[in-house]
Write an enzyme that holds these catalytic residues in place. Structure first.
Site, PDB file in Angstrom:
ATOM      1  N   ASP A 151       0.899  -1.147   0.000  1.00 34.87           N
ATOM      2  CA  ASP A 151       0.000   0.000   0.000  1.00 34.87           C
ATOM      3  C   ASP A 151       0.936   1.195   0.000  1.00 34.87           C
ATOM      4  OD1 ASP A 151      -1.494   2.262   0.852  1.00 34.87           O
ATOM      5  OD2 ASP A 151      -3.068   0.913   1.515  1.00 34.87           O
ATOM      6  N   HIS A 152       1.077   1.844  -1.154  1.00 24.56           N
ATOM      7  CA  HIS A 152       2.167   2.829  -1.255  1.00 24.56           C
ATOM      8  C   HIS A 152       1.973   4.018  -0.304  1.00 24.56           C
ATOM      9  CE1 HIS A 152      -0.513   4.968  -4.034  1.00 24.56           C
ATOM     10  NE2 HIS A 152       0.271   6.017  -3.938  1.00 24.56           N
ATOM     11  N   ASP A 209     -10.773   1.592  -4.813  1.00 25.83           N
ATOM     12  CA  ASP A 209      -9.465   2.081  -5.262  1.00 25.83           C
ATOM     13  C   ASP A 209      -8.736   2.852  -4.161  1.00 25.83           C
ATOM     14  OD1 ASP A 209      -7.539   2.552  -7.397  1.00 25.83           O
ATOM     15  OD2 ASP A 209      -8.207   4.637  -7.384  1.00 25.83           O
ATOM     16  N   HIS A 214      -5.954   2.634   1.107  1.00 25.69           N
ATOM     17  CA  HIS A 214      -5.208   3.786   1.626  1.00 25.69           C
ATOM     18  C   HIS A 214      -5.915   4.442   2.820  1.00 25.69           C
ATOM     19  CE1 HIS A 214      -3.090   3.034  -1.993  1.00 25.69           C
ATOM     20  NE2 HIS A 214      -3.859   3.737  -2.803  1.00 25.69           N
TER      21      HIS A 214
HETATM   22  C1  BG6 Z   1      -3.566   4.597  -6.385  1.00 25.96           C
HETATM   23  C2  BG6 Z   1      -4.898   4.626  -7.066  1.00 25.96           C
HETATM   24  O1  BG6 Z   1      -3.505   3.540  -5.458  1.00 25.96           O
HETATM   25  O2  BG6 Z   1      -3.345   5.822  -5.710  1.00 25.96           O
HETATM   26  C3  BG6 Z   1      -4.990   5.790  -8.025  1.00 25.96           C
HETATM   27  O3  BG6 Z   1      -5.100   3.414  -7.780  1.00 25.96           O
HETATM   28  C4  BG6 Z   1      -4.635   7.085  -7.317  1.00 25.96           C
HETATM   29  O4  BG6 Z   1      -6.280   5.886  -8.591  1.00 25.96           O
HETATM   30  C5  BG6 Z   1      -3.314   6.947  -6.571  1.00 25.96           C
HETATM   31  O5  BG6 Z   1      -4.534   8.097  -8.292  1.00 25.96           O
HETATM   32  C6  BG6 Z   1      -3.041   8.178  -5.727  1.00 25.96           C
HETATM   33  O6  BG6 Z   1      -1.756   8.067  -5.195  1.00 25.96           O
HETATM   34  P1  BG6 Z   1      -0.910   9.346  -4.816  1.00 25.96           P
HETATM   35  O7  BG6 Z   1       0.358   8.814  -4.233  1.00 25.96           O
HETATM   36  O8  BG6 Z   1      -0.692  10.093  -6.095  1.00 25.96           O
HETATM   37  O9  BG6 Z   1      -1.731  10.141  -3.855  1.00 25.96           O
END
Ligand code: BG6
Length: 462
Positions: A151-152, A209, A214
């Site tokens: 989960d980035h 998503d 997140h």
């Molecule tokens: C991803 C989603 O996990 O996170 C995308 O699949 C989203 O739809 C993205 O745009 C947002 O990540 P960040 O790091 O740009 O806030």
């Protein structure tokens, strides 16, 4: 990976085998790696780094072909002295996760001497049942402590700072409960639309998503009790406990406490339903707002409001912790009748700027006695930003170290699905009135009504 190489975290003992169905030579794959380095490709270490990459065209359902991968892995293992340590990184349709994990084991790729770890990109299922099936399939080949579900958001500097802020500061943690906090607001706002990912996104929607993963992760870090120690096992245990006390809504509460939206056309932006690869009658949500309630001693009565969406006013991620107002406002009368005290708000700016801001009430300078809100701010400076690794850089390093702190464990994922499934179930029974917000706004009016109904406001509003 190149950043890790430059920092010396990743040295000479590594190799990467890229696979996909497409045919490519090692050189062609290395060329793709070179391109991905951008301007860093002229760095003096770039060519050496690139020489560690190899490629094998591979059909994940072709059992016999895993032997080819194994031989290649064994060869590179010897060449780069890898001691049999292996990380299998799966970024493909979740339908294949189980198949791949099974063949990695039965075809002997995991028989090496060193560690064997499996990295899984989202989505981890599309509901609780499919996620559980997937997990069962993985667990025939890998133990839970070998599985790293990415989960980035957990790799972001300021998300990790939630723990430092809470458990490193008496003045924060001692007030971190329903006696002093009125509500907590989590906003993940995106300016971009679906771009070229419509075929994935139209099957997923903002709830799956962004919320299931997140947002639930951020909320569990905000809500959890203090872990016994700062270790992956202890932190995960507290996050799971927090998620277990999250109230799973019945039909009526799911309808009142969650709002969905889909953007229509704006001045320069076409409507979601007119985007490429989106059906003209799509009822997929591009926005979600909701109220979360924890049934536990710490949070009972203090709601967590969340919202996320595409094509909103701006790209930012922030957490606003709204404290209760002083019980008695002794300044309200008579001199100061027009300026009641405002609530203290602690804002964590996660992205794009990183920092904290604390809103306090202070006396304004001058004769008389007036109060006004002031902000105490801290923002990460340029040197701090430079030292901050990319989320993926940090998480890949964690996998190499075998540190699962910033990955989602199966119990966390399963409680998050159980919560989200209820919302989805209710939404699937109702026909939404889409589109219902304009690009560049902060979502549908219903998202404001959701919080106003509780006599509150979003701290960030246009
Ligand atoms: C991803 C989603 O996990 O996170 C995308 O699949 C989203 O739809 C993205 O745009 C947002 O990540 P960040 O790091 O740009 O806030």
């Amino acid at each position: 990976m190149f950043n890790l190489y430059k920092r010396g975290t990743l040295r000479e003992h590594f190799a990467v085998i890229g696979t996909s169905r497409n045919k490519m030579t090692d050189e062609e794959f290395q060329d793709a790696v070179r391109k991905s380095l951008g301007t860093a490709k002229s760095d003096k270490d770039a060519e050496k780094f690139i020489s560690h990459f190899a490629y094998e065209a591979h059909d994940v359902t072709d059992k016999a072909h895993y032997k080819v991968l194994k031989d290649r892995a064994d060869e590179l293992d010897k060449k780069f002295k890898l001691e049999g340590n292996r990380i299998f990184y799966l970024s493909l349709s979740p339908n294949f996760f189980g198949t791949v994990a099974g063949f990695l084991k039965t075809e002997g790729l995991t028989d090496s001497q060193g560690f064997n770890r499996l990295v899984i990109e989202k989505p981890f299922g599309r509901d609780y049942d499919s996620a559980a099936q997937l997990n069962d399939a993985l667990s025939t080949a890998f133990n839970e402590d070998q599985v790293f579900r990415i989960d980035h958001y957990l790799g972001k500097e300021m998300i990790q700072n939630i723990e430092a802020l809470r458990f490193g500061n008496t003045i924060v943690e001692s007030l971190w409960n329903n006696r002093y906090i009125d509500n907590i607001q989590v906003t993940l706002s995106e300016k971009l639309g679906v771009e070229e990912r419509a075929s994935y996104y139209d099957n997923s929607g903002a709830l799956r998503d962004m919320v299931q993963n997140h947002i639930m992760q951020i909320v569990s870090l905000l809500a959890m009790e203090q872990p016994v120690a700062f270790t992956d096992v202890d932190i995960r245990a507290e996050k799971v406990k927090a998620l277990r006390s999250l109230r799973v809504y019945n039909v009526a509460d799911a309808s009142t406490n969650f709002v969905r939206g889909q953007y229509g056309a704006g001045n320069k932006q076409r409507a979601y339903r007119d985007e490429d690869n989106v059906p003209h009658d799509s009822n997929n949500e591009t926005f979600v707002a909701g109220k979360l309630l924890f049934d536990n001693y710490r949070w009972s009565g203090t709601p967590f409001y969340i919202r996320t969406g595409k094509e909103l006013a701006d790209k930012f991620t922030r957490v606003d912790v709204v404290f209760k107002k002083p019980l008695v406002d002794i300044f309200a009368f008579p001199q100061n009748a027009n300026a009641p005290l405002e609530a203290n708000v602690l804002t964590m700016f996660i992205e794009p700027k990183a920092g904290f801001s604390l809103r306090l009430n202070a006396k304004t300078s001058g004769q008389g006695f007036q109060t006004a809100p002031i902000n105490m701010d801290y923002f990460v400076d340029a040197a701090g930003e430079k030292a901050t690794p990319e989320p993926y850089e940090r998480l890949i390093h964690d996998v190499m170290k075998g540190d699962g702190t910033n990955f989602s464990s199966w119990p966390e994922v399963s409680y998050a699905w159980k919560f989200v499934d209820q919302i989805r179930k209710v939404w699937d029974l109702q026909q939404p009135a889409f589109p219902n917000y304009t690009p560049g706004s902060m979502g549908p009016a219903a998202a404001d009504e959701l919080i106003q109904r509780d006599h509150r406001e979003w701290v960030y509003r246009l």
